[in-house]
Each structure stands twice: as C-alpha cells, then as structure tokens.
Design a protein around this motif. Structure first.
Motif, PDB file in Angstrom:
ATOM      1  N   ILE A   1      -1.580  -1.290  -2.302  1.00 30.47           N
ATOM      2  CA  ILE A   1      -1.442  -1.531  -0.939  1.00 30.47           C
ATOM      3  C   ILE A   1      -1.853  -3.022  -0.496  1.00 30.47           C
TER       4      ILE A   1
ATOM      5  N   PRO B   1      -4.310  -1.589   5.694  1.00 31.31           N
ATOM      6  CA  PRO B   1      -3.400  -2.281   6.567  1.00 31.31           C
ATOM      7  C   PRO B   1      -4.205  -2.167   8.183  1.00 31.31           C
TER       8      PRO B   1
ATOM      9  N   SER C   1      -2.249   5.469  -1.839  1.00 29.13           N
ATOM     10  CA  SER C   1      -2.555   5.253  -0.283  1.00 29.13           C
ATOM     11  C   SER C   1      -3.999   5.062  -0.058  1.00 29.13           C
TER      12      SER C   1
ATOM     13  N   ALA D   1      -5.744   5.802   2.487  1.00 33.27           N
ATOM     14  CA  ALA D   1      -6.223   7.021   2.906  1.00 33.27           C
ATOM     15  C   ALA D   1      -6.505   6.875   4.471  1.00 33.27           C
TER      16      ALA D   1
ATOM     17  N   CYS E   1      -4.554   6.949   7.128  1.00 32.72           N
ATOM     18  CA  CYS E   1      -3.653   7.996   8.168  1.00 32.72           C
ATOM     19  C   CYS E   1      -3.357   9.245   7.292  1.00 32.72           C
TER      20      CYS E   1
ATOM     21  N   SER F   1       3.828   5.419   3.300  1.00 30.94           N
ATOM     22  CA  SER F   1       3.821   6.734   3.686  1.00 30.94           C
ATOM     23  C   SER F   1       5.478   7.138   3.582  1.00 30.94           C
TER      24      SER F   1
HETATM   25  S1  SF4 Z   1       0.616   4.800   5.646  1.00 27.96           S
HETATM   26 FE1  SF4 Z   1      -1.631   4.484   6.450  1.00 27.96          FE
HETATM   27  S2  SF4 Z   1      -2.791   5.571   5.018  1.00 27.96           S
HETATM   28 FE2  SF4 Z   1      -1.027   5.169   3.914  1.00 27.96          FE
HETATM   29  S3  SF4 Z   1      -1.454   3.277   2.857  1.00 27.96           S
HETATM   30 FE3  SF4 Z   1      -0.510   2.720   5.035  1.00 27.96          FE
HETATM   31  S4  SF4 Z   1      -2.309   2.504   6.329  1.00 27.96           S
HETATM   32 FE4  SF4 Z   1      -2.971   3.366   4.230  1.00 27.96          FE
END
Ligand code: SF4
Ligand code: FMN
Ligand code: FES
Lengths: 178, 435
Positions: free
Chosen positions: B178, B196, B352, B354, B356, B402
């Motif tokens: 990420i 993020p 992920s 985590a 969201c 996601s």
């Molecule tokens: S979608 Fe949300 S939970 Fe998934 S990696 Fe991106 S910021 Fe993190």
C-alpha cells in the motif's frame, strides 16, 4: 535509557534468559542516525531508518528496542509498536540465522513457485511456514510479489535477492548459508 | 531490451538502452553515454518553461494512473516561500511489474537526472526516492550513484554551478504494497503507518510534512532527460496509434511466454506483436488463454481481447482493461483461472491497510469464498455474492486498492464463467458434498 530486560526466547513464550537491555543507539549506530537527521524536517521521519538499524544490529525488534527508538526519537513506545507492526519486513520475534522469503503471488504461482517453496521447506526442515528449523538455521515465509515476476521463483535469503530458483537448485543455493 | 535477452529490433530502446551494461552505472560511464546533459539544459531554463516542455511532450505517469506529467508539475505553487518536495515512487509492488527495478539497477543516474529536472521544474529543494525494502540490490546501486552525484556537483548545494540547491535522500520501505499509493507513501516517509490519506488536500497543496509535494514514478522520471535533450516534439512523435499516448513504455512480461522480461515499445504497439514476436510466443504446445495487462489491479482480458489490443492508454481500455503499470501477466491454457484469481484476492486481503470497512472485509471475504469454491464446497449463490461484494468494494473507499481486488474477480467471472461453474458442479456431486 530504560533498562527493561529483553526477551530472548522465540515466539513470545516465557523468556529463557533476561539479560539487561543493551541500547542500540550508542557509538556508530547513534552517529549513523545523527547523520540522517538533516535529511528530514522531523525526528519522527527517522523512525523507519532507525528500525532498520535496530534490525541490522539485533536481527529483530524487541519491545525494549521499540522503547529505545521511541526515547531517541521522542515517540511513545505504543506509537513505535503501531508502526513496526504495520510493515511486514520488521521482525517482532527472533528468527533463524537465515530468513527466507518466497513469492507465491499469482504471476509466480502460475509458473510453479509453490513447488519451489515446498522444496525449500523440505531442505530446511522448517516443517511449516514461519517456524524456525530446530537447528536455528532457517526461517521460511511466503511473501507477496517481490517485484521480479519474470524470473520465477524469486526468493530472498537475508538481504540477498535470488532469481529463477527451481526445486532442483534449492540445495545448492541454500548450502551457501551455513 | 528484453533483458536478460538481447534487444529485439522491434523494440524502441530509450530507457532500456543500457540495461545489462554495467559500465553505464557509474557517473563517468553515464556522462560518457551522454548523461546529465538534459539537467544542464533544464537548469538554464525557467521552471515554467520546463513544465511547458513536459506538457508539450505528452508524457503521462507510468506508475499506473497515466496522469499527464507536465500538468501534475504545473499544479505546484509558483512561489517557493516554503519548502517543496519531489517524491520518487520506487515502491514497485504491483504483481506483474518489475521495470523500475531494472532502471535503478542499470541506469541509476538516469533516474537521478530525471529527479533533478523535475525538482527544478517544481522548485523542490529535496528529492526523496522511496525504494521498496526488498530491493536491496537496486538500493545499494542507487546509494553509490547518489554519492557520486554529490561528489561531482550534480546534487547538493550548487547543482552544476547553477546556484540551485537540490538534495537527494534515499528512503527504504519496509514491506507494504500500500505504500506505493502516493499518500500512503507520504505517511510512511513521515514515519507513520502507511495509510492512504483522504483527498483533498492534494499533495501539491499539502503533501509530505504538510508541504507542497509532487509524486512521480521511476519510469516517468527516467523518461524526462530524453525529452529535455531531444525535445518535446520528437517525444510526441513516438506514437503509433493515439496522439494522447506518446513515447515509449517499458512492459514487464511475465507468466507463460517463452521469454519473460522487460520490453520497451513505442506507444500503440500491438500486444500480439509483443507476445508472439518479441517474447517468442507461448511455451511450446500451449495457447493463450488470458492476459492481465496492467499489473494485477486491472480487468482480465481473454485471448480475443488480447489479440486486438494496442498497447497504449486508450488501446487497452478499448480492449476491455487498463494499461496501469504495464506489468503484463500472460496465462496459457494450462491456467486454473479460479485459482489464479483466488491468489490475487489473497494478495489484496494481505495488503489492505484496513482503514475502510468495504476493503478490509471485502478483500478477506472474497478470498474466503474463492477458497471454498476451490475446495469443492462452493454454493450456487457464491458467484452472485462475489459480484455483489465486488460492487460494494468499487468506488467507495479512500484509495483504489479495494477496486483493484474487485477488478480481476468481476472480469474473471464474466469472461471465464465456465471454470467457476465447473468447480460448483463438483460441489454438487454427492461424493464431494459429503466429503
Ligand atoms: S481502500 Fe481503504 S482500507 Fe483498502 S488499502 Fe485503500 S485506504 Fe486502506
Ligand atoms: C494501491 C496502490 C498501489 C500503487 N503502487 C504504486 C507503485 O508501486 N509504484 C508507482 O509508481 N505507483 C503506484 N501507485 C500509483 C501512485 O499512487 C501514483 O499515482 C504514482 O506514483 C504517480 O506517479 P506518475 O504520475 O509518475 O505515474 C499505486 C497506487 C495504488 C492505489
Ligand atoms: S508475483 Fe512473484 S515476484 Fe511478482
């Protein structure tokens, strides 16, 4: 400097010995960190580099070492732990003398990386992923894409990046890591 | 060059010209090969003029999103009354992608030069090059090159006697896909967990340490010196199909081709030509089944789509997917698509951050459903459930990780439905159901 004792047994069990904690950031390691300081406007930004130094010096990052990093960089131990546990390359438990990472993400998997992984587990006698061999020599884990997907199977042994590993090559390659 | 193979005459070698040539790694070796001329030209120009040159070249981001580079640079504040930063994204972790690694391994000074030009254009006083933790060899080579750049006055307080100060700092990541997402990278640089950030504010307003920041991919920056030396018009002319896609693109090809590796082609080159001519086609006796063209985060193509695909931003969209980072995963008829998709879902579940709910739960849940389908325990309703979950995972989260998990699942079910059905049929047979 806090002198909390450092747990030396593997995998969070009862400590076998409780030697007083020897700080990492003295002498050369301290100077190394100081040299990085002007490259960043905040102390906090030195955390990842500091954790790398600890891991290089000690092989893993104990709670006591996290506390020391926090003290040096003016961060709470809880904050440091939160960061350490986010990143997969920092070890929060002692690992074998040689740490092996094998990629099994789809591009490697469809080209047979799981067979290479199985051969590595057999050769090292680790039995299962994440466990250390009884002679303390190896720990093997499965990892996500190592960024060398054209050269299946890429593996890392400690800091060495090795490409195109096949089950047949495993014994020769690992023999180099006593 | 299809490194480690010799260059193919059908390639257009610009960034990859010196892949495999260890002599190009040193400062002297690089200047002997014409290096560091582009930055000297740029330093003699006003920052705005460099930005205009990039806009005119049509160069677009090679990290995945394809955002126009000149436009991105122009979003930075014009006045540097506070520090500005350039962050070079060398986190390369998108499954199927391994091109930035070769740029750093063979032509580290090309990257440094591109960074210096960008820094001048956006008035940045410091460049952070964020390199994924596993890239130990590229990191060591970059360390040596940065030291050489300082020693030769190419970096530091007076870059090539221009009076401009630009510093370069290498920053090692520690294992987290990420952190390749640009705002996660900024947090990671600041010594935080790599989560993020919600945008706005955009990095050009409040980036690393809350200050104006531009983030560019390694390949994007490595292309910049060529544009400075040979001009925007020349770069723009490298385009075979759509004038909005210009220049060359390094395509990492992996999977079931005879010769996997990095190939550099002019934008608009047919995928067919890349697979069958340059990569030597499929492995003996095998036929093409599917391609994921842009790193694992984009929709899967079937053989028919791959056959008519032109390799540029628009061409790949027209063929049902996205160019992304151009990490091309080629699969032949021996591939179990359900298993390959499951392994990708598992990747996203592992990576992920985590924050969201849709992503944290969705990536884990879809992985579990695919696992039970593979085990012969799938239910008829599972495919609809996968599609519903994917719908919920798309367009609703802080970043697109996601969405990236959903893309191969949805396209996989659409295009390779028969393989899913075969697993479900197995689950219906009494012997399996009681097993
Ligand atoms: S979608 Fe949300 S939970 Fe998934 S990696 Fe991106 S910021 Fe993190
Ligand atoms: C989950 C995720 C992972 C990403 N990983 C990378 C990466 O490894 N390298 C990269 O250059 N860009 C990556 N990106 C894209 C960056 O966010 C960003 O768009 C890019 O670095 C900008 O550079 P460019 O404009 O030069 O392409 C990723 C994006 C997302 C959402
Ligand atoms: S998938 Fe194994 S290195 Fe990329």
């Amino acid at each position: 400097m806090s002198l909390k004792s450092e747990q030396t047994s593997a995998h969070g069990g009862v400590p076998e010995t409780t030697a007083p904690y020897q700080p990492v950031f003295v002498g050369a390691a301290r100077a190394e960190l100081e040299r990085l300081r002007p490259s960043y406007p905040t102390m906090q930004a030195l955390l990842l580099p500091a954790l790398w130094i600890i891991q290089r010096e000690r092989g893993w990052i104990s709670e006591a070492a996290m506390a020391e990093a926090g003290e040096v960089l003016k961060l709470t131990p809880a904050y440091v732990k939160g960061v350490v546990t986010f990143y997969t390359m920092y070890h929060t438990h002692p690992v074998g003398r040689h740490f092996i990472q094998v990629c099994t993400t789809s591009p490697c998997s469809i080209c047979g990386s799981e067979e290479t992984l199985a051969a590595i587990l057999r050769y090292t006698g680790c039995g299962e992923l994440g466990a250390t061999s009884s002679d303390g020599r190896f720990t093997v884990i499965e990892v996500e894409c190592l960024g060398a997907c054209g050269f299946v199977t890429p593996i890392m042994v400690d800091d060495d990046f090795i490409e195109s590993v096949t089950p047949e090559r495993v014994p020769d390659i690992l023999a180099r890591y006593p | 060059m299809g490194f480690p193979y010799p260059s193919d005459p059908r390639e257009t070698v610009l960034l990859s010209k010196y892949f495999g040539d260890a002599g190009a790694r040193s400062y002297t070796g690089w200047t002997e090969r014409g290096g560091y001329e582009g930055v000297k030209t740029a330093l003699g120009m006003a920052p705005e003029a460099v930005v205009e040159e990039m806009k005119a070249s049509g160069l677009r981001g090679r990290g995945g999103a394809g955002f126009p580079t000149g436009l991105k640079w122009s979003l930075m504040p014009k006045k540097a009354d506070k520090p500005h930063y350039l962050v070079c994204n060398a986190d390369e972790s998108e499954p199927g992608t391994f091109k930035d690694r070769e740029i750093m391994r063979w032509t580290p000074h090309a990257l440094i030069e591109g960074c210096l030009i960008a820094a001048h254009a956006i008035r940045a006083e410091r460049i952070y090059i964020y390199i994924r933790g596993e890239y130990t060899e590229p990191l060591a080579i970059m360390e040596r090159a940065v030291a050489e750049a300082y020693a030769n006055g190419a970096a530091g307080e007076n870059v090539f006697g221009s009076g401009t100060r630009i510093d370069v700092t290498l920053h090692r990541g520690a294992g987290a896909y990420i952190c390749g997402e640009e705002t996660a990278m900024l947090n990671s640089l600041e010594g935080k967990r790599g989560n993020p950030r919600i945008k706005p504010p955009y990095p050009a307003q409040a980036g690393v340490f809350g200050l104006p920041t531009t983030i560019n991919n390694v390949e994007t920056l490595a292309a910049v010196p060529h544009i400075m030396v040979r001009g925007a018009a020349w770069y723009k002319s490298l385009s075979l199909s759509n004038p909005k896609s210009t220049g060359t693109k390094l395509i990492s090809v992996c999977g079931h081709v005879a010769r996997p590796g990095n190939y550099e082609v002019t934008m608009g080159t047919p995928m067919r030509e890349l697979i069958y001519d340059m990569c030597g086609g499929m492995r003996p006796g095998r036929t093409l089944k599917a391609v994921i063209p842009g790193g694992s985060s984009v929709p899967i193509m079937n053989a028919e789509e791959a056959d008519r695909c032109l390799l540029d931003y628009e061409g790949v969209v027209a063929a049902g997917s996205m160019l992304g980072s151009a990490g091309m995963i080629v699969m032949d008829d021996s591939t179990d698509m359900v298993r390959a998709i499951w392994r990708l879902a598992k990747f996203y579940a592992h990576e992920s951050c985590a924050q969201c709910t849709q992503c944290r739960e969705g990536t884990a849940w879809t992985t579990k459903i695919l696992e039970r389908i593979l085990a012969g325990l799938g239910k008829e309703s599972d495919l609809q459930l996968l599609l519903d979950l994917s719908e919920n995972m798309t367009g609703k989260t802080i970043c697109v990780l996601s969405d990236s998990c959903a893309a191969p699942i949805v396209s996989g079910i659409q295009k390779f439905r028969g393989e899913f059905d075969a697993y479900l049929a197995k689950a219906r047979t009494p012997a399996m159901a009681t097993a």
